[in-house]
Scaffold this motif. Structure first.
Motif, PDB file in Angstrom:
ATOM      1  N   UNK A  78       0.897  -1.224   0.263  1.00  0.00           N
ATOM      2  CA  UNK A  78      -0.012   0.052  -0.411  1.00  0.00           C
ATOM      3  C   UNK A  78       1.297   1.448  -0.047  1.00  0.00           C
ATOM      4  N   UNK A  79       0.752   2.428  -1.101  1.00  0.00           N
ATOM      5  CA  UNK A  79       1.574   3.104  -1.271  1.00  0.00           C
ATOM      6  C   UNK A  79       0.918   4.403  -0.109  1.00  0.00           C
ATOM      7  N   UNK A  80       1.447   5.841  -0.251  1.00  0.00           N
ATOM      8  CA  UNK A  80       1.116   6.342   0.782  1.00  0.00           C
ATOM      9  C   UNK A  80       1.456   7.856   0.337  1.00  0.00           C
ATOM     10  N   UNK A  81       0.795   9.124   0.659  1.00  0.00           N
ATOM     11  CA  UNK A  81       1.720  10.004   0.600  1.00  0.00           C
ATOM     12  C   UNK A  81       0.287  11.246   1.166  1.00  0.00           C
ATOM     13  N   UNK A  86      -6.502   8.883  -6.216  1.00  0.00           N
ATOM     14  CA  UNK A  86      -7.625   8.339  -7.020  1.00  0.00           C
ATOM     15  C   UNK A  86      -7.933   7.278  -6.944  1.00  0.00           C
ATOM     16  N   UNK A  87      -8.643   6.417  -7.571  1.00  0.00           N
ATOM     17  CA  UNK A  87      -9.505   5.137  -7.837  1.00  0.00           C
ATOM     18  C   UNK A  87     -10.203   4.575  -7.145  1.00  0.00           C
ATOM     19  N   UNK A  88     -10.699   3.998  -7.511  1.00  0.00           N
ATOM     20  CA  UNK A  88     -11.767   2.308  -6.741  1.00  0.00           C
ATOM     21  C   UNK A  88     -11.999   2.895  -5.282  1.00  0.00           C
ATOM     22  N   UNK A  89     -12.585   3.289  -4.321  1.00  0.00           N
ATOM     23  CA  UNK A  89     -12.941   2.414  -2.681  1.00  0.00           C
ATOM     24  C   UNK A  89     -12.772   1.878  -2.552  1.00  0.00           C
ATOM     25  N   UNK A 112     -10.004   5.615   4.191  1.00  0.00           N
ATOM     26  CA  UNK A 112     -10.285   4.923   2.389  1.00  0.00           C
ATOM     27  C   UNK A 112      -8.832   4.779   1.941  1.00  0.00           C
ATOM     28  N   UNK A 113      -9.175   3.090   1.649  1.00  0.00           N
ATOM     29  CA  UNK A 113      -7.688   2.622   0.567  1.00  0.00           C
ATOM     30  C   UNK A 113      -8.403   2.911  -0.565  1.00  0.00           C
ATOM     31  N   UNK A 114      -7.346   3.208  -1.882  1.00  0.00           N
ATOM     32  CA  UNK A 114      -7.470   3.465  -3.515  1.00  0.00           C
ATOM     33  C   UNK A 114      -7.573   2.317  -3.682  1.00  0.00           C
ATOM     34  N   UNK A 115      -7.686   1.497  -5.025  1.00  0.00           N
ATOM     35  CA  UNK A 115      -7.735   0.846  -5.747  1.00  0.00           C
ATOM     36  C   UNK A 115      -7.347   1.053  -7.287  1.00  0.00           C
ATOM     37  N   UNK A 116      -6.049   1.230  -8.015  1.00  0.00           N
ATOM     38  CA  UNK A 116      -5.757   1.894  -8.534  1.00  0.00           C
ATOM     39  C   UNK A 116      -5.918   1.286  -9.856  1.00  0.00           C
ATOM     40  N   UNK A 117      -6.276   2.003 -11.125  1.00  0.00           N
ATOM     41  CA  UNK A 117      -6.291   1.156 -12.670  1.00  0.00           C
ATOM     42  C   UNK A 117      -5.283   0.150 -13.051  1.00  0.00           C
ATOM     43  N   UNK A 119      -4.130  -1.499  -9.794  1.00  0.00           N
ATOM     44  CA  UNK A 119      -4.465  -2.741  -9.520  1.00  0.00           C
ATOM     45  C   UNK A 119      -3.187  -2.349  -7.548  1.00  0.00           C
ATOM     46  N   UNK A 120      -2.472  -1.246  -8.670  1.00  0.00           N
ATOM     47  CA  UNK A 120      -2.527  -1.258  -6.894  1.00  0.00           C
ATOM     48  C   UNK A 120      -3.200  -0.596  -5.650  1.00  0.00           C
ATOM     49  N   UNK A 121      -2.491  -0.487  -4.953  1.00  0.00           N
ATOM     50  CA  UNK A 121      -2.910   0.542  -3.716  1.00  0.00           C
ATOM     51  C   UNK A 121      -2.791   1.465  -2.901  1.00  0.00           C
ATOM     52  N   UNK A 122      -3.318   2.919  -3.308  1.00  0.00           N
ATOM     53  CA  UNK A 122      -2.639   3.959  -2.401  1.00  0.00           C
ATOM     54  C   UNK A 122      -3.792   4.228  -1.411  1.00  0.00           C
ATOM     55  N   UNK A 123      -2.809   5.212  -0.637  1.00  0.00           N
ATOM     56  CA  UNK A 123      -3.618   5.935   0.575  1.00  0.00           C
ATOM     57  C   UNK A 123      -2.831   7.485   0.750  1.00  0.00           C
ATOM     58  N   UNK A 124      -3.688   8.495   0.650  1.00  0.00           N
ATOM     59  CA  UNK A 124      -3.768   9.774   1.306  1.00  0.00           C
ATOM     60  C   UNK A 124      -3.649   9.667   2.444  1.00  0.00           C
ATOM     61  N   UNK A 125      -2.668  10.221   3.030  1.00  0.00           N
ATOM     62  CA  UNK A 125      -2.335  10.423   4.497  1.00  0.00           C
ATOM     63  C   UNK A 125      -2.232  11.668   5.465  1.00  0.00           C
ATOM     64  N   UNK A 126      -1.860  12.359   5.741  1.00  0.00           N
ATOM     65  CA  UNK A 126      -2.078  13.479   6.763  1.00  0.00           C
ATOM     66  C   UNK A 126      -0.042  13.668   7.921  1.00  0.00           C
ATOM     67  N   UNK A 127       0.328  14.341   7.600  1.00  0.00           N
ATOM     68  CA  UNK A 127       1.432  14.447   8.141  1.00  0.00           C
ATOM     69  C   UNK A 127       0.834  14.837  10.086  1.00  0.00           C
TER      70      UNK A 127
END
Length: 249
Positions: A78-81, A86-89, A112-117, A119-127
């Motif tokens: 799971x990649x985060x920044x 964007x992606x499927x919730x 909320x974890x997003x599944x990108x087109x 197939x990778x998973x991404x997470x929007x995080x806050x410092x």
């Protein structure tokens, strides 16, 4: 499938020593498997890492267990920044049919974890926000081991991510919360999102700031526990209590 626990890593499978945690009944493993790491196809920009946060009480005890197979049942990254992704919730991830994973905030709410087109998973995080990894085992019979890394570092040992490291034991019908980097048998350092330069990976001899922005998890099935052979009890026999189960030969 290869997992990006850290670049250029070998992993080794075998007997695992597992620690059972007190705060959330966590359980950890030690000697085990070999696996190489590969660069992800499209990593998010690495503008966040995870720092060594405040003390969280979490006790562990050791037990023994053996992996059923030399290869993991499931591997996820799971990649985060700090940017909007964007992606499927996805409210949770299914690692194997009986295991669900969530990333939770400080209040225990699922992020909320997003599944990108691709197939990778991404997470929007806050410092500055605190988070934890949460797992549920819905199986009534099977025990699993959870081996996890944050920014390329094993969450238990703090060393370069490797499946030869100890993992947490997830017993049938139980849940597990990994709240931080393990400091001792009784405490962990909370996971908090931070600038890459303030991350634990940047401030650890085993870490590399280039590996920030990724959570890695591998799941192993644990072999069923074997009962000891039944043996006559030595004299004098104490028959006041029921004897433990044993295997008749």
């Amino acid at each position: 499938m290869k997992i990006n626990f850290k670049r250029n890593i070998a992993l080794i499978f075998g007997l695992i020593i597992i620690l059972a945690g007190c705060s959330n009944q966590q359980q950890v493993s030690s000697e085990s498997p070999v696996m190489e790491d590969s660069a992800p196809s499209a990593r998010l920009s690495q503008n966040l890492g995870t720092k060594w946060g405040e003390n969280v009480n979490s006790s562990v005890v050791s037990v023994e267990a053996t992996r059923l197979r030399n290869t993991p049942e499931s591997v996820v990254e799971i990649y985060y920044n700090g940017s909007k992704v964007t992606g499927q919730n996805r409210t949770d991830l299914t690692l194997v049919p009986s295991i669900k994973m969530n990333i939770q905030d400080d209040s225990g709410r699922n992020m909320t974890i997003k599944q990108r087109s691709n197939g990778e998973y991404a997470l929007s995080a806050k410092e500055g926000d605190r988070y934890q990894l949460s797992f549920r085992n819905r199986s009534n019979t099977t025990t699993y081991e959870v081996v996890a890394t944050i920014d390329g570092l094993d969450v238990i040992s703090g060393q370069a991510g490797s499946l030869s490291r100890s993992g947490y034991l997830l017993r049938p019908g139980s849940s597990l919360q990994i709240e931080g980097f393990r400091k001792s048998d009784s405490a962990v350092a909370a996971f908090r999102f931070s600038k890459p330069g303030e991350s634990y990976a940047a401030k650890s001899l085993a870490g590399d700031v280039k590996n920030t922005g990724i959570i890695g998890v591998a799941i192993f099935e644990i072999a069923p526990e074997k009962l000891p052979d039944c043996k006559p009890q030595a004299f004098p026999q104490d028959s006041r209590y029921a004897p433990e189960p044993c295997e008749k030969r």
